[in-house]
Design an enzyme around this catalytic site. Structure first.
Site, PDB file in Angstrom:
ATOM      1  N   HIS A  46     -37.292 -12.989  45.521  1.00  0.00           N
ATOM      2  CA  HIS A  46     -38.200 -14.045  46.446  1.00  0.00           C
ATOM      3  C   HIS A  46     -39.428 -13.999  45.749  1.00  0.00           C
ATOM      4  O   HIS A  46     -40.086 -12.912  45.414  1.00  0.00           O
ATOM      5  CB  HIS A  46     -38.370 -13.313  47.607  1.00  0.00           C
ATOM      6  CG  HIS A  46     -37.109 -13.780  48.364  1.00  0.00           C
ATOM      7  ND1 HIS A  46     -36.573 -12.809  49.538  1.00  0.00           N
ATOM      8  CD2 HIS A  46     -36.183 -14.829  48.651  1.00  0.00           C
ATOM      9  CE1 HIS A  46     -35.416 -13.391  49.957  1.00  0.00           C
ATOM     10  NE2 HIS A  46     -35.455 -14.561  49.511  1.00  0.00           N
ATOM     11  N   CYS A  92     -43.285 -11.262  54.401  1.00  0.00           N
ATOM     12  CA  CYS A  92     -41.691 -11.615  54.532  1.00  0.00           C
ATOM     13  C   CYS A  92     -41.617 -11.881  56.162  1.00  0.00           C
ATOM     14  O   CYS A  92     -40.810 -12.550  56.498  1.00  0.00           O
ATOM     15  CB  CYS A  92     -40.749 -10.688  54.005  1.00  0.00           C
ATOM     16  SG  CYS A  92     -40.898 -10.018  52.387  1.00  0.00           S
ATOM     17  N   GLU A 143     -34.203 -20.646  49.940  1.00  0.00           N
ATOM     18  CA  GLU A 143     -34.832 -19.671  50.444  1.00  0.00           C
ATOM     19  C   GLU A 143     -36.053 -19.838  51.305  1.00  0.00           C
ATOM     20  O   GLU A 143     -36.662 -18.969  51.875  1.00  0.00           O
ATOM     21  CB  GLU A 143     -34.876 -18.436  49.682  1.00  0.00           C
ATOM     22  CG  GLU A 143     -33.552 -18.105  48.964  1.00  0.00           C
ATOM     23  CD  GLU A 143     -32.619 -16.925  49.810  1.00  0.00           C
ATOM     24  OE1 GLU A 143     -33.240 -16.158  50.467  1.00  0.00           O
ATOM     25  OE2 GLU A 143     -31.528 -17.106  49.729  1.00  0.00           O
TER      26      GLU A 143
HETATM   27  O1  SUG Z   1     -33.074 -11.527  52.199  1.00  0.00           O
HETATM   28  N1  SUG Z   1     -33.185  -8.193  53.364  1.00  0.00           N
HETATM   29  C1  SUG Z   1     -33.805  -9.409  53.177  1.00  0.00           C
HETATM   30  C2  SUG Z   1     -35.412  -9.291  52.803  1.00  0.00           C
HETATM   31  C3  SUG Z   1     -35.934 -10.626  52.925  1.00  0.00           C
HETATM   32  C4  SUG Z   1     -37.214 -10.457  52.254  1.00  0.00           C
HETATM   33  N2  SUG Z   1     -38.212 -11.757  52.458  1.00  0.00           N
HETATM   34  C5  SUG Z   1     -38.903 -12.262  51.542  1.00  0.00           C
HETATM   35  N3  SUG Z   1     -39.201 -11.706  50.543  1.00  0.00           N
HETATM   36  N4  SUG Z   1     -39.577 -13.234  52.006  1.00  0.00           N
HETATM   37  C6  SUG Z   1     -33.205 -10.313  52.082  1.00  0.00           C
HETATM   38  O2  SUG Z   1     -32.850  -9.708  51.113  1.00  0.00           O
HETATM   39  C7  SUG Z   1     -31.540  -6.611  53.935  1.00  0.00           C
HETATM   40  C8  SUG Z   1     -30.343  -6.788  54.998  1.00  0.00           C
HETATM   41  C9  SUG Z   1     -29.325  -5.525  54.977  1.00  0.00           C
HETATM   42  O3  SUG Z   1     -29.082  -4.997  54.190  1.00  0.00           O
HETATM   43  O4  SUG Z   1     -28.777  -5.612  56.110  1.00  0.00           O
HETATM   44  C10 SUG Z   1     -32.014  -8.091  54.033  1.00  0.00           C
HETATM   45  O5  SUG Z   1     -31.327  -9.093  54.194  1.00  0.00           O
END
Ligand code: SUG
Length: 421
Positions: free
Chosen positions: A235, A352, A167
């Site tokens: 994460h 993020c 990730e």
């Molecule tokens: O991978 N949300 C992302 C959020 C990422 C957060 N990043 C960090 N913490 N670095 C994920 O879960 C939601 C997309 C949707 O539901 O359409 C999403 O992918």
């Protein structure tokens, strides 16, 4: 090779929010994303919030870069899956996902002072656990290959083979006396078997550390606390943030925090570790408020600041901690609350939205570096072309597909990056 006199500074590359930003609820285990599944999103407002954050950070005297949204809908994915929007709404939503906006997941970056060949090593994250994110790495790699093309200073690796989930920087921290000095790199992985997927696999973390040529004596691997993953923090950057010699984390971020802190202090003697106890803020509140997803940055005067989401500022326990931190004469002197609500509703806070690269800005393709004029150009394209609102039920609409592809092409044109169209 890096010359000793090169000014290596931290550059934050923010993901520009794409015109298909939507709430399709694709991220199992991401509580905010699931809570907003089916809601109407506001892509234009989302992108403008991201631009305002970049403008704010530029105004603080910080170096700012950006990454472009990836081509969506992803026609290649739909074709490979022989999917149609009438019969395959989930595959359609995947192909339309704007999830590359969360640039912290784009790659893991080991700056030149940490690596054996004194070049900055970068591994695009394969993001294989979630199908909507697993389609990002080829286009992300293409973009990083342009931005960091100078092979005297950067080594761009292939992604880790898809058997092992990676990730990127969301599960990686660096601690060092100063950004331009050698540091330690801390890889945080999850164990399988809990209620939600552990997205960062230990094997992937170890592979990245080996490929980057890090000194094994200056690399730490730590397991995420399964309680944190079960609470929605797969994460690590949702429960911990590090900048130079400072680590701010929740008490329940790691399985063995004391051992980790001992190892950090043995390698970075000036380390300051600030632990927010569970009694002061529950994991649930940490994840709701995204306090730890603040960007912790070093300002030009050498003091540190947190670029925190409004949600942390308005959470009583988080605010109490922020006030205590600033009043306490510690390293963090200021807090800047910012509005990234459109992203937050999909589980992505200020940290993020950005990928940190410690490098000399002169070694980066200037087309990916922001200044106020360029942010104005981006803003004009977004204001003109990004949809005002998007209902997930509209995903798959052919007219809308034409509009959002044209919107992205206009952005590429405005930034002289037509080769990414
Ligand atoms: O991978 N949300 C992302 C959020 C990422 C957060 N990043 C960090 N913490 N670095 C994920 O879960 C939601 C997309 C949707 O539901 O359409 C999403 O992918």
């Amino acid at each position: 090779m890096c010359r000793a006199d090169m000014p290596l500074i931290e550059i934050n590359f923010d993901g520009i929010v794409g015109p298909t930003h939507n709430y399709a609820g694709l991220s199992f285990g991401n509580l905010a994303a699931i809570a907003h599944a089916g809601a109407v999103s506001h892509p234009r407002a989302a992108a403008l919030q991201g631009i305002a954050k970049m403008r704010h950070n530029l105004g603080l005297g910080l170096a700012q870069g950006f990454l472009l949204p990836l081509p969506r809908p992803n026609a290649g994915f739909l074709k490979a899956m022989a999917a149609s929007s009438e019969t395959d709404p989930t595959l359609t939503a995947i192909a339309w996902s704007a999830s590359a906006m969360w640039a912290a997941n784009a790659a893991t970056v080991s700056p030149a002072p940490d690596t054996a060949d004194r070049r900055c090593h970068v591994t695009p994250a394969n993001l294989v656990t979630m199908p909507h994110r697993a389609q990002e790495w080829p286009d992300t790699t293409r973009q990083l290959a342009l931005a960091l093309a100078d092979s005297r200073h950067f080594v761009l690796h292939d992604s880790v083979p898809p058997s092992f989930g990676d990730e990127g920087a969301a599960n990686h921290m660096r601690m060092c006396p100063r950004h331009d000095a050698g540091g330690i790199e801390i890889f945080i992985y999850g164990r399988h078997g809990g209620k939600f997927p552990a997205r960062q696999h230990e094997e992937a973390s170890r592979a990245v550390a080996r490929r980057h040529g890090l000194d094994p004596a200056r690399v730490l691997f730590a397991e995420q606390n399964p309680q944190a993953i079960a609470a929605g923090a797969f994460h690590n950057d949702v429960v911990a943030v590090a900048n130079e010699h400072v680590l701010l984390c929740h008490e329940l971020a790691f399985v063995e925090p004391d051992a980790l802190f001992r190892e950090i202090r043995a390698r970075v003697p000036e380390a300051e570790i600030i632990v927010v106890p569970n009694s002061a803020m529950s994991l649930a509140e940490a994840i709701r408020s995204y306090l730890f997803n603040a960007q912790m940055v070093t300002l030009p005067d050498g003091t540190m600041a947190l670029i925190a989401p409004d949600e942390a500022w308005s959470s009583a326990p988080a605010r109490c901690w922020l006030d205590t931190l600033v009043a306490g004469n510690g390293p963090i002197r200021r807090v800047f609350p910012i509005d990234v609500r459109q992203s937050m509703a999909n589980g992505g806070g200020p940290a993020c939205l950005r990928l940190r690269v410690v490098a000399d800005p002169a070694t980066i393709d200037p087309r990916f570096l922001a200044d106020s004029g360029k942010l104005e150009r981006i803003e004009a394209v977004v204001t003109h072309h990004w949809p005002e609102s998007l209902d997930p039920a509209e995903l798959g609409n052919p007219a809308l597909a034409r509009d959002v592809l044209a919107a992205r092409a206009a952005l590429c044109d405005a930034l002289d990056l037509a080769e990414l169209t």
